[in-house]
Scaffold this motif. Structure first.
Motif, PDB file in Angstrom:
ATOM      1  N   LEU A 186     -22.744  -4.184  44.342  1.00 34.35           N
ATOM      2  CA  LEU A 186     -22.020  -5.089  44.832  1.00 34.35           C
ATOM      3  C   LEU A 186     -20.648  -5.350  43.898  1.00 34.35           C
ATOM      4  CD1 LEU A 186     -24.646  -8.152  45.137  1.00 34.35           C
ATOM      5  CD2 LEU A 186     -23.854  -6.639  46.985  1.00 34.35           C
ATOM      6  N   ILE A 235     -18.167  -8.004  43.496  1.00 32.50           N
ATOM      7  CA  ILE A 235     -17.833  -9.428  43.672  1.00 32.50           C
ATOM      8  C   ILE A 235     -17.307 -10.181  42.409  1.00 32.50           C
ATOM      9  CG2 ILE A 235     -20.126  -9.994  42.754  1.00 32.50           C
ATOM     10  CD1 ILE A 235     -20.908 -11.793  45.199  1.00 32.50           C
ATOM     11  N   THR A 239     -20.386 -17.165  42.571  1.00 29.44           N
ATOM     12  CA  THR A 239     -19.823 -16.194  43.339  1.00 29.44           C
ATOM     13  C   THR A 239     -19.246 -16.805  44.698  1.00 29.44           C
ATOM     14  OG1 THR A 239     -21.775 -15.373  44.246  1.00 29.44           O
ATOM     15  CG2 THR A 239     -20.912 -14.427  42.130  1.00 29.44           C
ATOM     16  N   GLN A 250     -19.494 -14.836  47.581  1.00 27.09           N
ATOM     17  CA  GLN A 250     -20.357 -14.314  48.719  1.00 27.09           C
ATOM     18  C   GLN A 250     -21.787 -15.113  48.483  1.00 27.09           C
ATOM     19  OE1 GLN A 250     -19.664 -10.232  48.930  1.00 27.09           O
ATOM     20  NE2 GLN A 250     -17.477 -10.587  48.368  1.00 27.09           N
ATOM     21  N   LYS A 251     -22.327 -14.860  47.285  1.00 24.90           N
ATOM     22  CA  LYS A 251     -23.531 -15.288  47.145  1.00 24.90           C
ATOM     23  C   LYS A 251     -24.059 -16.575  46.443  1.00 24.90           C
ATOM     24  CE  LYS A 251     -25.314 -10.827  48.086  1.00 24.90           C
ATOM     25  NZ  LYS A 251     -26.493 -10.410  48.929  1.00 24.90           N
ATOM     26  N   ILE A 274     -25.995 -17.107  41.222  1.00 25.92           N
ATOM     27  CA  ILE A 274     -27.019 -15.926  41.087  1.00 25.92           C
ATOM     28  C   ILE A 274     -27.205 -15.727  39.538  1.00 25.92           C
ATOM     29  CG2 ILE A 274     -26.401 -14.754  43.235  1.00 25.92           C
ATOM     30  CD1 ILE A 274     -24.702 -12.745  41.405  1.00 25.92           C
ATOM     31  N   ASP A 323     -27.625  -4.554  42.992  1.00 26.93           N
ATOM     32  CA  ASP A 323     -28.722  -5.567  43.377  1.00 26.93           C
ATOM     33  C   ASP A 323     -30.183  -4.983  43.334  1.00 26.93           C
ATOM     34  OD1 ASP A 323     -30.155  -7.434  44.569  1.00 26.93           O
ATOM     35  OD2 ASP A 323     -29.121  -7.489  46.397  1.00 26.93           O
ATOM     36  N   TYR A 377     -30.513  -9.031  39.668  1.00 28.27           N
ATOM     37  CA  TYR A 377     -29.062  -8.462  39.485  1.00 28.27           C
ATOM     38  C   TYR A 377     -28.812  -8.004  38.372  1.00 28.27           C
ATOM     39  CZ  TYR A 377     -28.094 -11.165  44.254  1.00 28.27           C
ATOM     40  OH  TYR A 377     -28.405 -11.476  45.366  1.00 28.27           O
ATOM     41  N   SER A 428     -28.476 -21.956  45.799  1.00 27.41           N
ATOM     42  CA  SER A 428     -28.566 -20.539  45.358  1.00 27.41           C
ATOM     43  C   SER A 428     -28.425 -19.633  46.605  1.00 27.41           C
ATOM     44  CB  SER A 428     -29.644 -20.256  44.311  1.00 27.41           C
ATOM     45  OG  SER A 428     -30.824 -20.533  45.098  1.00 27.41           O
ATOM     46  N   LYS A 429     -27.968 -18.528  46.274  1.00 30.77           N
ATOM     47  CA  LYS A 429     -27.822 -17.592  47.076  1.00 30.77           C
ATOM     48  C   LYS A 429     -27.313 -17.737  48.513  1.00 30.77           C
ATOM     49  CE  LYS A 429     -31.312 -14.805  44.989  1.00 30.77           C
ATOM     50  NZ  LYS A 429     -32.507 -14.229  44.862  1.00 30.77           N
ATOM     51  N   GLN A 430     -26.367 -18.681  48.666  1.00 34.59           N
ATOM     52  CA  GLN A 430     -25.658 -19.073  49.871  1.00 34.59           C
ATOM     53  C   GLN A 430     -23.962 -18.876  49.422  1.00 34.59           C
ATOM     54  OE1 GLN A 430     -26.694 -22.651  51.867  1.00 34.59           O
ATOM     55  NE2 GLN A 430     -28.612 -22.416  51.363  1.00 34.59           N
ATOM     56  N   ARG A 431     -23.245 -18.653  50.827  1.00 33.06           N
ATOM     57  CA  ARG A 431     -21.725 -18.558  50.358  1.00 33.06           C
ATOM     58  C   ARG A 431     -21.392 -19.981  49.767  1.00 33.06           C
ATOM     59  NH1 ARG A 431     -19.183 -14.486  52.912  1.00 33.06           N
ATOM     60  NH2 ARG A 431     -17.424 -15.514  53.106  1.00 33.06           N
TER      61      ARG A 431
END
Ligand SMILES: [Zn+2]
Length: 190
Positions: A3, A5, A26, A28-29, A32, A62, A67, A104-107
């Motif tokens: 990735l 990012i 981040t 996008q993620k 993390i 990833d 990560y 976590s782990k959402q845009r």
């Protein structure tokens, strides 16, 4: 999977073997957790230069075990915040609050922009510390779904009065004129 990012470092910790772990926000993620690659691509100087509050363009692997940061290119360090203990404390408070509020782990582009803008304003001395802190907290609440009504006075709808009061239990703003008019009911309204 690799990735590329952009992200800001909210937290970092080191294990006994000097392995460095980062918590990143981040776009996008979302949030993390990643560890720095010790061998191979990751140069020691780069590892040393990755710090909390830094905004970097990361190259991340990833893998099955989470990560792994392969490399990082600095975009903005916000280094000048470190010269003022009050600014540094406030910046770390922003990071901690962001960590608690962002799933976590959402845009999380809007959360990331809010944090970056707040740090930039803090560094450049454009507004007072208290003003930036209040705006950050209210905007974060709004982005996180608490939806306080910050458009204008709840009663007269005016949004440009010099003094506005925030009523936390109602999540509303009320201007000084309206507050004076309902002064007798003040305790009930609050
Ligand atoms: Zn009003």
């Amino acid at each position: 999977m690799h990735l590329k990012i952009a992200g800001i470092v909210l937290k970092q910790k080191k294990s006994i073997g000097e392995q460095k772990y980062l918590t990143l926000l981040t776009s996008q993620k979302g949030i993390i957790d990643a560890k720095l690659r010790i061998f191979g691509k990751m140069n020691k100087n780069i590892s040393r230069n990755i710090n909390v509050l830094g905004y970097y363009y990361f190259d991340i692997f990833d893998g099955n075990h989470g990560y792994i940061v392969d490399s990082a290119e600095i975009i903005e360090s916000f280094f000048n915040l470190r010269y003022c203990p009050k600014k540094l404390a406030l910046a770390q408070y922003f990071c901690e609050l962001t960590y608690l509020f962002v799933p976590s782990k959402q845009r999380a582009l809007r959360h990331l922009n809010l944090l970056l803008n707040s740090l930039w304003l803090l560094e450049k001395n454009i507004y007072s510390h208290d003003f930036i802190k209040c705006v950050f907290e209210l905007r974060l609440l709004s982005l996180s779904g608490y939806m306080p009504n910050l458009v204008g006075c709840k009663i007269c709808c005016n949004y440009e009065k010099e003094t506005m009061f925030y009523v936390p239990f109602r999540g509303e703003l009320i201007c000084s004129d309206c507050l004076e008019n309902i002064n007798q009911k003040y305790d009930i309204y609050i």
